[in-house]
Design an enzyme around this catalytic site. Structure first.
Site, mmCIF file in Angstrom:
data_model
loop_
_atom_site.group_PDB
_atom_site.id
_atom_site.type_symbol
_atom_site.label_atom_id
_atom_site.label_comp_id
_atom_site.label_asym_id
_atom_site.label_seq_id
_atom_site.Cartn_x
_atom_site.Cartn_y
_atom_site.Cartn_z
ATOM 1 N N GLU A 1 -2.782 -9.161 3.794
ATOM 2 C CA GLU A 1 -3.000 -9.774 5.112
ATOM 3 C C GLU A 1 -4.444 -10.226 5.302
ATOM 4 O O GLU A 1 -4.756 -10.910 6.290
ATOM 5 C CB GLU A 1 -2.590 -8.810 6.226
ATOM 6 N N HIS B 1 -3.780 -5.128 0.100
ATOM 7 C CA HIS B 1 -3.570 -5.637 1.460
ATOM 8 C C HIS B 1 -3.613 -7.167 1.488
ATOM 9 O O HIS B 1 -4.683 -7.763 1.611
ATOM 10 C CB HIS B 1 -4.641 -5.067 2.402
ATOM 11 N N GLN C 1 3.907 2.798 -2.763
ATOM 12 C CA GLN C 1 4.118 4.148 -3.261
ATOM 13 C C GLN C 1 5.504 4.667 -2.876
ATOM 14 O O GLN C 1 6.154 5.378 -3.657
ATOM 15 C CB GLN C 1 3.019 5.065 -2.713
ATOM 16 N N CYS D 1 0.824 -1.201 0.000
ATOM 17 C CA CYS D 1 0.000 0.000 0.000
ATOM 18 C C CYS D 1 0.867 1.263 0.000
ATOM 19 O O CYS D 1 1.492 1.581 -1.000
ATOM 20 C CB CYS D 1 -0.975 -0.052 1.169
ATOM 21 N N PHE E 1 -4.117 7.155 -3.652
ATOM 22 C CA PHE E 1 -3.001 7.576 -4.491
ATOM 23 C C PHE E 1 -2.431 6.352 -5.191
ATOM 24 O O PHE E 1 -2.645 5.220 -4.760
ATOM 25 C CB PHE E 1 -1.911 8.243 -3.641
#
Length: 385
Positions: free
Chosen positions: A361, A359, A273, A269, A314
């Site tokens: 997880e 994500h 970036q 995540c 973003f």
């Protein structure tokens, strides 16, 4: 049971009036849900039909007002096992039909009560479909929720919303990250040590690594490269987190030091970036972002399509159809979103480093991407060999 339902319904009926005001002037009216008061943030929508507790406690939602597209919210109440952090981070919460009575064997209290206890201002009875369509057409924007028996006039509320800070240019990771380093021990035999830079980490992430025999040293967002290497890590992890990655100069410099040393690196995540910026790519703000647990992503290294959990506004601006030369060797886009072709992953071809924008997880969300933790383990095994 009947008395409880009637009592809850009565409290909802008597809830204070509430108003949601978008910065473009559109107004939605409803009833207070959670705490009564005033809150501001960026209006975003989440398409997950389950997992609201994990969403609320995800630090990546800091300073955002979350609109739930699922019409019925709160039916499983709140338990003490599923939070992803020590508190609710959303700035506000918008639902259409809140559950009158929670029903789940793990439930300890209602969602309404939990929001009220933690001071989270929300609104219910809103046409969330219309609101979501508006945000899809106009884009994520600033919003205010006002509730109580003495509400300001519409002009005053709109002026206050327009004075609230924007998400673009916001540097927020240090506000949600741990202040002190801590250790999540490996489950079973310890095989590796990982330094995890907390930019807004979710609790399930180090747990997924611990399940694979990794001792995780979670470090503050302000940690230096020396702090990272002091752990003597076999690998370094950069977490998810809130805010504009264009402001994250410090994490970028730390990641560049890790890349220079050649230590295996994994980011998710916000960490994706950060890797993009460390490699020399730009970032940009999406119109309304990806949020939910049903986003289709293709792993270009295998051709496999995964249904994945997202929370980002973003994205990395990197070429998707060619290999790029960077200061750390060749890099390519490894994952793309099949809805809009947004970059969802990066990997270096000459150094042990990769990242994804979503994500893995699975909290909340599907388990399609769990293999990414195994890929990280493989990088550390290869480096050790």
């Amino acid at each position: 049971m009947t008395t409880s339902i009637q009592g809850t319904a009565s409290r909802r009926h008597k809830a204070a009036p509430a108003v949601l005001v978008l910065e473009d002037g559109r107004i939605f009216r409803g009833r207070a849900y959670g705490a009564v008061g005033v809150t501001f943030g960026e209006a975003v929508f989440s398409t997950g039909m389950t997992g609201y507790q994990e969403t609320l406690t995800d630090p990546s939602y800091h300073r955002q007002v979350v609109v739930m597209t699922a019409p019925h919210v709160g039916n499983t109440g709140v338990n003490d096992e599923d939070p992803e952090s020590k508190q609710i981070w959303v700035a506000g919460y918008v639902v259409r039909d809140p559950a009158r009575v929670p029903s789940n064997w793990r439930s300890r209290r209602s969602l309404d009560d939990e929001l009220r206890h933690q001071g989270v201002v929300g609104i219910s009875g809103v046409d969330t479909r219309a609101l979501t369509r508006h945000l899809r057409e106009r884009g994520a924007m600033r919003v205010g929720i006002f509730s109580g028996n003495a509400l300001p006039d519409e002009g005053t509320m709109l002026a206050e919303v327009r004075q609230a800070p924007e998400m673009k240019g916001a540097d927020l990771s240090a506000e949600v990250a741990t202040k002190e380093a801590y250790v999540v021990p490996a489950i079973g035999e310890k095989k590796f040590t990982v330094a995890a830079v907390d930019l807004g980490i979710k609790g399930m992430t180090p747990h997924r690594m611990a399940e694979r025999g990794i001792e995780v040293h979670v470090l503050p967002a302000t940690a230096t490269a020396d702090d990272v290497f002091a752990v003597q890590p076999d690998g370094v992890f950069f977490s998810n987190g809130p805010g504009d990655p264009a402001t994250a100069d410090h994490p970028v410099s730390v990641m560049q030091a890790v890349l220079e040393r050649g230590t295996p690196l994994f980011g998710i995540c916000f960490g994706n970036q950060i890797l993009g910026r460390a490699l020399g790519f730009g970032t940009y703000k999406l119109k309304y972002g990806h949020r939910g647990i049903n986003q289709p992503v293709q792993d270009r290294t295998t051709g496999k399509v995964e249904v994945t959990a997202h929370n980002h506004g973003f994205a990395v601006d990197a070429p998707t159809e060619k290999v790029s030369d960077t200061p750390y060797g060749r890099a390519e886009v490894s994952h793309v979103c099949l809805n809009d072709n947004v970059v969802e992953g990066l990997q270096l071809l000459d150094r042990p480093a990769f990242s994804v924008q979503y994500h893995p997880e699975a909290a909340a969300g599907p388990h399609d991407a769990a293999y990414l933790f195994d890929r990280f383990v493989s990088l550390m095994e290869g480096q050790r060999a």
